[in-house]
Design a protein around this motif. Structure first.
Motif, PDB file in Angstrom:
ATOM      1  N   ARG A   1       0.775  -1.275   0.013  1.00 34.86           N
ATOM      2  CA  ARG A   1      -0.111  -0.060   0.068  1.00 34.86           C
ATOM      3  C   ARG A   1       0.907   1.315   0.022  1.00 34.86           C
ATOM      4  O   ARG A   1       1.598   1.508   0.824  1.00 34.86           O
ATOM      5  CB  ARG A   1      -0.911  -0.072   1.280  1.00 34.86           C
ATOM      6  N   CYS A   2       0.995   1.910  -1.069  1.00 31.92           N
ATOM      7  CA  CYS A   2       1.799   3.065  -1.258  1.00 31.92           C
ATOM      8  C   CYS A   2       1.305   4.262  -0.599  1.00 31.92           C
ATOM      9  O   CYS A   2      -0.044   4.426  -0.567  1.00 31.92           O
ATOM     10  CB  CYS A   2       2.307   3.346  -2.809  1.00 31.92           C
ATOM     11  N   ILE A   3       1.879   5.379  -0.390  1.00 33.91           N
ATOM     12  CA  ILE A   3       1.584   6.515   0.319  1.00 33.91           C
ATOM     13  C   ILE A   3       0.480   7.300  -0.804  1.00 33.91           C
ATOM     14  O   ILE A   3      -0.185   8.129  -0.066  1.00 33.91           O
ATOM     15  CB  ILE A   3       2.736   7.534   0.695  1.00 33.91           C
ATOM     16  N   ASP A   4       0.634   7.127  -1.891  1.00 37.33           N
ATOM     17  CA  ASP A   4      -0.257   7.948  -2.902  1.00 37.33           C
ATOM     18  C   ASP A   4      -1.611   7.182  -3.009  1.00 37.33           C
ATOM     19  O   ASP A   4      -2.658   7.544  -3.611  1.00 37.33           O
ATOM     20  CB  ASP A   4       0.416   8.056  -4.316  1.00 37.33           C
ATOM     21  N   GLY A   5      -1.780   6.065  -2.111  1.00 37.98           N
ATOM     22  CA  GLY A   5      -3.181   5.568  -2.010  1.00 37.98           C
ATOM     23  C   GLY A   5      -3.032   4.303  -3.067  1.00 37.98           C
ATOM     24  O   GLY A   5      -4.372   3.689  -2.976  1.00 37.98           O
ATOM     25  N   VAL A   6      -2.265   4.086  -3.966  1.00 41.68           N
ATOM     26  CA  VAL A   6      -2.386   2.855  -4.914  1.00 41.68           C
ATOM     27  C   VAL A   6      -1.888   1.638  -4.145  1.00 41.68           C
ATOM     28  O   VAL A   6      -0.751   1.617  -3.561  1.00 41.68           O
ATOM     29  CB  VAL A   6      -1.585   3.243  -6.009  1.00 41.68           C
ATOM     30  N   THR A   7      -2.546   0.540  -4.546  1.00 42.89           N
ATOM     31  CA  THR A   7      -1.840  -0.926  -4.004  1.00 42.89           C
ATOM     32  C   THR A   7      -1.036  -1.237  -5.138  1.00 42.89           C
ATOM     33  O   THR A   7      -1.703  -1.519  -6.247  1.00 42.89           O
ATOM     34  CB  THR A   7      -3.176  -1.750  -3.460  1.00 42.89           C
ATOM     35  N   ARG A   8       0.066  -1.719  -5.007  1.00 39.09           N
ATOM     36  CA  ARG A   8       0.929  -2.151  -6.115  1.00 39.09           C
ATOM     37  C   ARG A   8       1.461  -3.653  -5.512  1.00 39.09           C
ATOM     38  O   ARG A   8       1.691  -3.986  -4.511  1.00 39.09           O
ATOM     39  CB  ARG A   8       1.986  -1.356  -6.275  1.00 39.09           C
ATOM     40  N   THR A   9       2.020  -4.267  -6.708  1.00 40.41           N
ATOM     41  CA  THR A   9       2.793  -5.585  -6.433  1.00 40.41           C
ATOM     42  C   THR A   9       4.104  -5.340  -6.341  1.00 40.41           C
ATOM     43  O   THR A   9       4.613  -4.986  -7.443  1.00 40.41           O
ATOM     44  CB  THR A   9       2.364  -6.713  -7.525  1.00 40.41           C
ATOM     45  N   GLY A  10       4.984  -5.486  -5.392  1.00 43.16           N
ATOM     46  CA  GLY A  10       6.400  -5.109  -5.411  1.00 43.16           C
ATOM     47  C   GLY A  10       7.177  -6.116  -5.456  1.00 43.16           C
ATOM     48  O   GLY A  10       6.911  -7.514  -5.031  1.00 43.16           O
ATOM     49  N   ARG A  11       8.410  -6.084  -5.983  1.00 40.84           N
ATOM     50  CA  ARG A  11       9.220  -7.216  -6.255  1.00 40.84           C
ATOM     51  C   ARG A  11      10.257  -6.718  -5.420  1.00 40.84           C
ATOM     52  O   ARG A  11      10.980  -5.774  -5.661  1.00 40.84           O
ATOM     53  CB  ARG A  11       9.599  -7.234  -7.800  1.00 40.84           C
ATOM     54  N   ILE A  12      10.739  -8.055  -4.704  1.00 37.28           N
ATOM     55  CA  ILE A  12      12.255  -7.872  -3.861  1.00 37.28           C
ATOM     56  C   ILE A  12      13.227  -7.978  -4.839  1.00 37.28           C
ATOM     57  O   ILE A  12      13.477  -8.884  -5.409  1.00 37.28           O
ATOM     58  CB  ILE A  12      12.216  -8.742  -2.765  1.00 37.28           C
ATOM     59  N   LYS A  13      14.177  -6.972  -4.847  1.00 35.59           N
ATOM     60  CA  LYS A  13      15.368  -7.251  -5.695  1.00 35.59           C
ATOM     61  C   LYS A  13      16.484  -7.995  -5.140  1.00 35.59           C
ATOM     62  O   LYS A  13      16.499  -8.164  -4.023  1.00 35.59           O
ATOM     63  CB  LYS A  13      16.006  -5.641  -6.038  1.00 35.59           C
ATOM     64  N   GLY A  14      17.188  -8.591  -5.863  1.00 34.19           N
ATOM     65  CA  GLY A  14      18.141  -9.796  -5.538  1.00 34.19           C
ATOM     66  C   GLY A  14      19.089  -9.175  -4.424  1.00 34.19           C
ATOM     67  O   GLY A  14      19.547  -9.838  -3.509  1.00 34.19           O
ATOM     68  N   LYS A  15      19.750  -7.946  -4.734  1.00 30.82           N
ATOM     69  CA  LYS A  15      20.410  -7.470  -3.640  1.00 30.82           C
ATOM     70  C   LYS A  15      19.938  -7.271  -2.261  1.00 30.82           C
ATOM     71  O   LYS A  15      20.368  -7.286  -1.117  1.00 30.82           O
ATOM     72  CB  LYS A  15      20.852  -5.827  -3.818  1.00 30.82           C
ATOM     73  N   ILE A  16      18.509  -6.839  -2.072  1.00 29.06           N
ATOM     74  CA  ILE A  16      18.095  -6.765  -0.806  1.00 29.06           C
ATOM     75  C   ILE A  16      17.305  -8.261  -0.198  1.00 29.06           C
ATOM     76  O   ILE A  16      17.462  -8.502   0.983  1.00 29.06           O
ATOM     77  CB  ILE A  16      16.643  -5.991  -0.883  1.00 29.06           C
ATOM     78  N   LYS A  17      16.992  -8.920  -1.342  1.00 30.89           N
ATOM     79  CA  LYS A  17      16.481 -10.448  -0.848  1.00 30.89           C
ATOM     80  C   LYS A  17      17.424 -11.220   0.095  1.00 30.89           C
ATOM     81  O   LYS A  17      17.271 -12.110   0.898  1.00 30.89           O
ATOM     82  CB  LYS A  17      16.172 -11.148  -2.121  1.00 30.89           C
ATOM     83  N   LYS A  18      18.865 -11.114  -0.275  1.00 32.18           N
ATOM     84  CA  LYS A  18      19.844 -11.950   0.604  1.00 32.18           C
ATOM     85  C   LYS A  18      20.150 -11.306   1.710  1.00 32.18           C
ATOM     86  O   LYS A  18      20.694 -11.842   2.650  1.00 32.18           O
ATOM     87  CB  LYS A  18      20.904 -11.995  -0.414  1.00 32.18           C
ATOM     88  N   LYS A  19      19.881  -9.974   2.004  1.00 31.54           N
ATOM     89  CA  LYS A  19      20.451  -9.252   3.163  1.00 31.54           C
ATOM     90  C   LYS A  19      19.335  -8.871   4.258  1.00 31.54           C
ATOM     91  O   LYS A  19      19.493  -8.929   5.461  1.00 31.54           O
ATOM     92  CB  LYS A  19      21.129  -8.088   2.990  1.00 31.54           C
TER      93      LYS A  19
END
Length: 76
Positions: free
Chosen positions: A17-35
């Motif tokens: 749920r983004c701050i502009d009120g839109v619900t989006r599907t987010g993708r966890i990037k590989g750099k963040i996924k591992k840490k």
């Protein structure tokens, strides 16, 4: 843009749920996924896609003290 994780969809995707009120599907990037471990209710920084507004990439996850600081200084 700030967003809040609502639902874990699996396969490194999260409903946000983004701050502009839109619900989006987010993708966890590989750099963040591992840490970083992302859970429902976490405050995130997301970047919407240019060609599909209903999708975004997750760039950063805030910790609890960081979220308190953001609320105290009225960023959230």
């Amino acid at each position: 843009m700030f967003g809040s994780a609502e639902l874990m969809l699996g396969a490194n995707h999260i409903r946000i749920r983004c701050i502009d009120g839109v619900t989006r599907t987010g993708r966890i990037k590989g750099k963040i996924k591992k840490k970083v471990w992302i859970r429902e209710g976490d405050v995130l920084i997301v970047v919407p896609w240019n060609f599909q507004d209903e999708k975004c990439d997750i760039i950063y996850r805030y910790t609890k003290p960081q979220v308190e600081w953001l609320r105290k200084n009225r960023y959230l």
